[in-house]
Motif scaffolding. Structure first.
Motif, PDB file in Angstrom:
ATOM      1  N   PHE A  74       8.943   0.994  -4.577  1.00 16.05           N
ATOM      2  CA  PHE A  74      10.223   0.577  -5.139  1.00 16.05           C
ATOM      3  C   PHE A  74      10.908   1.776  -5.768  1.00 16.05           C
ATOM      4  N   SER A  75      10.133   2.502  -6.574  1.00 18.69           N
ATOM      5  CA  SER A  75      10.648   3.728  -7.164  1.00 18.69           C
ATOM      6  C   SER A  75       9.477   4.604  -7.586  1.00 18.69           C
ATOM      7  N   ILE A  76       9.745   5.880  -7.720  1.00 20.70           N
ATOM      8  CA  ILE A  76       8.731   6.832  -8.186  1.00 20.70           C
ATOM      9  C   ILE A  76       9.048   7.187  -9.636  1.00 20.70           C
TER      10      ILE A  76
ATOM     11  N   ALA B 268       0.709  10.436  -7.850  1.00 16.59           N
ATOM     12  CA  ALA B 268       2.019   9.821  -8.041  1.00 16.59           C
ATOM     13  C   ALA B 268       1.900   8.552  -8.870  1.00 16.59           C
ATOM     14  N   ARG B 269       2.818   8.399  -9.799  1.00 13.06           N
ATOM     15  CA  ARG B 269       2.955   7.138 -10.537  1.00 13.06           C
ATOM     16  C   ARG B 269       4.163   6.431  -9.938  1.00 13.06           C
ATOM     17  N   ILE B 270       3.884   5.275  -9.372  1.00 10.15           N
ATOM     18  CA  ILE B 270       4.885   4.602  -8.548  1.00 10.15           C
ATOM     19  C   ILE B 270       5.037   3.157  -8.976  1.00 10.15           C
ATOM     20  N   THR B 271       6.278   2.690  -8.980  1.00 13.69           N
ATOM     21  CA  THR B 271       6.544   1.265  -9.105  1.00 13.69           C
ATOM     22  C   THR B 271       6.593   0.697  -7.687  1.00 13.69           C
ATOM     23  N   THR B 272       5.679  -0.216  -7.414  1.00 16.66           N
ATOM     24  CA  THR B 272       5.588  -0.755  -6.058  1.00 16.66           C
ATOM     25  C   THR B 272       6.649  -1.824  -5.830  1.00 16.66           C
ATOM     26  N   LEU B 273       6.745  -2.275  -4.594  1.00 16.95           N
ATOM     27  CA  LEU B 273       7.669  -3.352  -4.269  1.00 16.95           C
ATOM     28  C   LEU B 273       7.316  -4.638  -5.000  1.00 16.95           C
ATOM     29  N   GLN B 274       6.089  -4.741  -5.449  1.00 18.84           N
ATOM     30  CA  GLN B 274       5.654  -5.886  -6.229  1.00 18.84           C
ATOM     31  C   GLN B 274       5.914  -5.663  -7.721  1.00 18.84           C
TER      32      GLN B 274
ATOM     33  N   GLN C 271       0.843  -1.190   0.000  1.00 16.08           N
ATOM     34  CA  GLN C 271       0.000   0.000   0.000  1.00 16.08           C
ATOM     35  C   GLN C 271       0.880   1.243   0.000  1.00 16.08           C
ATOM     36  N   VAL C 272       0.418   2.248  -0.719  1.00 17.72           N
ATOM     37  CA  VAL C 272       1.151   3.515  -0.808  1.00 17.72           C
ATOM     38  C   VAL C 272       0.239   4.630  -0.335  1.00 17.72           C
ATOM     39  N   HIS C 273       0.787   5.554   0.409  1.00 18.28           N
ATOM     40  CA  HIS C 273       0.018   6.683   0.918  1.00 18.28           C
ATOM     41  C   HIS C 273       0.671   7.982   0.487  1.00 18.28           C
ATOM     42  N   LEU C 274      -0.171   8.947   0.109  1.00 20.36           N
ATOM     43  CA  LEU C 274       0.282  10.299  -0.202  1.00 20.36           C
ATOM     44  C   LEU C 274      -0.365  11.245   0.798  1.00 20.36           C
ATOM     45  N   VAL C 275       0.441  12.059   1.432  1.00 15.71           N
ATOM     46  CA  VAL C 275      -0.072  12.999   2.422  1.00 15.71           C
ATOM     47  C   VAL C 275       0.340  14.408   2.020  1.00 15.71           C
ATOM     48  N   GLU C 276      -0.667  15.237   1.769  1.00 18.59           N
ATOM     49  CA  GLU C 276      -0.417  16.619   1.374  1.00 18.59           C
ATOM     50  C   GLU C 276      -0.493  17.540   2.577  1.00 18.59           C
ATOM     51  N   SER C 277       0.187  18.663   2.476  1.00 21.21           N
ATOM     52  CA  SER C 277       0.120  19.689   3.506  1.00 21.21           C
ATOM     53  C   SER C 277       0.483  21.030   2.889  1.00 21.21           C
ATOM     54  N   GLY C 278       0.197  22.101   3.622  1.00 17.39           N
ATOM     55  CA  GLY C 278       0.623  23.420   3.192  1.00 17.39           C
ATOM     56  C   GLY C 278      -0.468  24.326   2.668  1.00 17.39           C
ATOM     57  N   GLY C 279      -1.671  23.821   2.532  1.00 12.92           N
ATOM     58  CA  GLY C 279      -2.749  24.672   2.052  1.00 12.92           C
ATOM     59  C   GLY C 279      -3.163  25.692   3.103  1.00 12.92           C
TER      60      GLY C 279
ATOM     61  N   ALA D  51      15.190  11.934  -1.577  1.00 14.85           N
ATOM     62  CA  ALA D  51      15.464  11.206  -0.337  1.00 14.85           C
ATOM     63  C   ALA D  51      14.223  11.108   0.543  1.00 14.85           C
ATOM     64  N   LYS D  52      13.355  12.100   0.435  1.00 16.02           N
ATOM     65  CA  LYS D  52      12.148  12.129   1.259  1.00 16.02           C
ATOM     66  C   LYS D  52      10.907  11.673   0.505  1.00 16.02           C
ATOM     67  N   ASN D  53      11.060  11.293  -0.766  1.00 17.57           N
ATOM     68  CA  ASN D  53       9.897  10.928  -1.598  1.00 17.57           C
ATOM     69  C   ASN D  53       8.820  11.999  -1.518  1.00 17.57           C
ATOM     70  N   THR D  54       9.246  13.225  -1.626  1.00 17.36           N
ATOM     71  CA  THR D  54       8.335  14.351  -1.446  1.00 17.36           C
ATOM     72  C   THR D  54       8.405  15.289  -2.641  1.00 17.36           C
ATOM     73  N   VAL D  55       7.231  15.756  -3.047  1.00 19.64           N
ATOM     74  CA  VAL D  55       7.134  16.749  -4.099  1.00 19.64           C
ATOM     75  C   VAL D  55       6.570  18.026  -3.499  1.00 19.64           C
ATOM     76  N   TYR D  56       7.018  19.153  -4.018  1.00 24.83           N
ATOM     77  CA  TYR D  56       6.584  20.452  -3.537  1.00 24.83           C
ATOM     78  C   TYR D  56       5.975  21.253  -4.683  1.00 24.83           C
TER      79      TYR D  56
END
Length: 121
Positions: A29-31, A98-104, A1-9, A75-80
């Motif tokens: 695995f990778s973004i 996010a388009r992500i390659t999962t561990l699977q 499972q992958v989670h995206l958490v936004e902040s800053g609004g 390093a933080k898997n974070t986009v601004y």
């Protein structure tokens, strides 16, 4: 499972600035790329900006070019999303994608929960 958490609004006056953040966590695995979209009241969700996770490729919707800057911290898997010279037309809920390659080793897309940006005097 992958989670995206936004902040800053938040609420900002016309001409002001905000910086949004979106952190990805979980079975990554990778973004491949991360995007920002926005949805104003009564309107469809629209693309705002995208950044590739390797290289320096970025694309913006014309209405934000020169005002918004998308960047990343690998390093933080974070986009601004640095948003300057905001105007009332930028008022919307901003979503991270996010388009992500999962561990699977599956390439999948994920969405954050959204963060409200309101530009008003």
């Amino acid at each position: 499972q992958v989670h995206l958490v936004e902040s800053g609004g938040g609420l900002v006056q016309p001409g002001g600035s905000l910086r949004l953040s979106c952190a990805a966590s979980g079975s990554i695995f990778s973004i491949v790329a991360m995007r920002w979209y926005r949805q104003a009241p009564g309107k469809e969700r629209e693309f705002v900006a995208v950044i590739n996770w390797s290289g320096n490729g970025t694309i913006y919707v014309e209405s934000v070019q020169g005002r918004f800057t998308i960047s990343r911290d690998n390093a933080k898997n974070t986009v601004y999303l640095q948003m300057n010279s905001l105007n009332p037309e930028d008022t919307a809920v901003y979503f991270c994608n996010a388009r992500i390659t999962t561990l699977q080793h599956l390439i999948q897309e994920y969405w954050g929960q959204g963060t409200q940006v309101t530009v008003s005097s």
